[in-house]
Design a protein around this motif. Structure first.
Motif, PDB file in Angstrom:
ATOM      1  N   TYR A   1       0.974  -1.165   0.062  1.00 55.01           N
ATOM      2  CA  TYR A   1       0.065  -0.193  -0.198  1.00 55.01           C
ATOM      3  C   TYR A   1       0.906   1.112  -0.030  1.00 55.01           C
TER       4      TYR A   1
ATOM      5  N   SER B   1       2.550   4.354   6.335  1.00 54.75           N
ATOM      6  CA  SER B   1       1.925   3.297   5.854  1.00 54.75           C
ATOM      7  C   SER B   1       2.667   1.786   5.872  1.00 54.75           C
TER       8      SER B   1
ATOM      9  N   LEU C   1       2.186  -0.613   8.303  1.00 57.35           N
ATOM     10  CA  LEU C   1       0.955  -1.462   8.529  1.00 57.35           C
ATOM     11  C   LEU C   1       1.033  -2.877   9.069  1.00 57.35           C
TER      12      LEU C   1
ATOM     13  N   PHE D   1       1.736  -3.151  12.806  1.00 55.17           N
ATOM     14  CA  PHE D   1       0.463  -2.801  13.358  1.00 55.17           C
ATOM     15  C   PHE D   1      -0.739  -3.806  13.408  1.00 55.17           C
ATOM     16  N   LEU D   2      -0.726  -4.529  12.294  1.00 55.97           N
ATOM     17  CA  LEU D   2      -1.618  -5.701  11.964  1.00 55.97           C
ATOM     18  C   LEU D   2      -1.269  -6.880  12.951  1.00 55.97           C
TER      19      LEU D   2
ATOM     20  N   GLY E   1      -4.563  -3.487  16.179  1.00 54.58           N
ATOM     21  CA  GLY E   1      -4.560  -3.621  14.643  1.00 54.58           C
ATOM     22  C   GLY E   1      -5.489  -4.246  14.134  1.00 54.58           C
TER      23      GLY E   1
ATOM     24  N   PHE F   1     -10.669   0.027   9.152  1.00 51.86           N
ATOM     25  CA  PHE F   1     -10.356   1.133   8.182  1.00 51.86           C
ATOM     26  C   PHE F   1     -11.398   1.700   7.479  1.00 51.86           C
TER      27      PHE F   1
ATOM     28  N   GLY G   1      -8.739  -4.671  10.244  1.00 49.31           N
ATOM     29  CA  GLY G   1      -7.373  -5.120  10.245  1.00 49.31           C
ATOM     30  C   GLY G   1      -7.168  -6.443  10.052  1.00 49.31           C
TER      31      GLY G   1
ATOM     32  N   ARG H   1      -4.689  -8.118   7.451  1.00 47.16           N
ATOM     33  CA  ARG H   1      -3.782  -9.236   7.969  1.00 47.16           C
ATOM     34  C   ARG H   1      -3.647 -10.435   7.108  1.00 47.16           C
TER      35      ARG H   1
END
Length: 290
Positions: A137, A146, A149, A152-153, A158, A163, A199, A203
């Motif tokens: 992304y 980003s 990410l 975070f996931l 996350g 989103f 999220g 993932r």
């Protein structure tokens, strides 16, 4: 916006992952076929322009409705990449029984699923069309951080984070964007897909990307890659990465006047026409003049 199914209700019940099929325009209903696969949290409607063009060009077209899609966000949460790919396999198995030649085209997640299908059926998928490939992304609308990410996931926060889409909803043309945005805001997931993605779903898609990367050098079918220069979600790194790793011949087309949803945006007719010409040359089908 909604595409009406062209198969009997009994047949659709037997194949629940089919969104619709187009037989109109096909020279031979057992002739060359194309599977169309929509994106994450999307709908078969995203592929309508391609479906119509291919049908008019003499192909039988099958559109996949991925598991968990076109319903509530809770429905999507109950599924993962294995379920999404299972939907593709179900429709492919039916098409392969009916047609000697089967091509596959996909948008975003659908493009990744198409690649995985080709890796699993190396001698049977006749060709691919990949739209808006999403390995990373890194488009212009993505936040500066980003790249964090994936980390975070991996966290509980996350996984539960939602989103939510916003303007421009990956469509550059404001006139075309307006009805899609309205349908999303009204929760009409059948027409326009979901406005939010959890999220957990992202993932799942990330895990699928990591599974797919080592498969790319094993895929040797002719491939058309179409990507927007101004893709707001996925930058040009994505198509370049895939094109360099595929073993088969690759044709890349870059579009200059649309965002991520290239099958819906201003240059949708070009996307459809390029696909019809590419598959037509491989199958010996001559598309009508554009």
């Amino acid at each position: 916006m909604t595409i009406q199914t062209c198969i009997p209700a009994a047949a659709e019940a037997a194949l629940p992952h089919i969104g619709y099929t187009y037989h109109r325009g096909a020279l031979d209903e057992s002739g060359p076929a194309v599977l169309l696969i929509h994106g994450l949290a999307g709908t078969p409607n995203e592929m309508r322009s391609v479906a119509r063009c291919l049908s008019a060009s003499g192909f039988v077209v099958y559109a996949v409705r991925l598991a968990g899609h076109c319903g509530s966000e809770a429905d999507l949460l109950k599924t993962g990449w294995r379920d999404w790919y299972g939907s593709v396999e179900t429709v492919y198995a039916d098409a392969a029984q009916r047609h000697q030649t089967v091509f596959v085209a996909g948008l975003c997640l659908g493009a990744l699923l198409a690649l995985h299908l080709a890796a699993q059926h190396k001698d049977n998928v006749a060709g691919l069309a990949l739209y808006s490939l999403p390995l990373w992304y890194d488009g212009w609308s993505m936040p500066r951080l980003s790249f964090l990410l994936p980390w975070f996931l991996k966290t509980e926060r996350g996984l539960s984070y939602r989103f939510v889409g916003s303007d421009p909803f990956s469509i550059k043309d404001e006139r075309l964007r307006r009805p899609v945005a309205a349908a999303k805001m009204n929760g009409n997931t059948t027409a326009a897909g979901a406005i939010g993605i959890s999220g957990r779903s992202l993932r799942e898609m990330g895990e699928f990307v990591e599974l797919l990367k080592p498969e790319l050098p094993t895929i040797n079918v002719p491939t058309l890659i179409v990507h927007a220069v101004e893709d707001d979600i996925c930058g040009l790194r994505n198509p370049r990465y895939v094109a360099r790793r595929l073993r088969g011949p690759v044709r890349t087309v870059l579009l200059g006047d649309c965002y991520h949803l290239i099958t819906v945006d201003r240059q949708r007719a070009q996307v459809a026409g390029e696909t019809a010409e590419f598959f037509g040359a491989l199958a010996g089908v001559t598309p009508p003049r554009r």
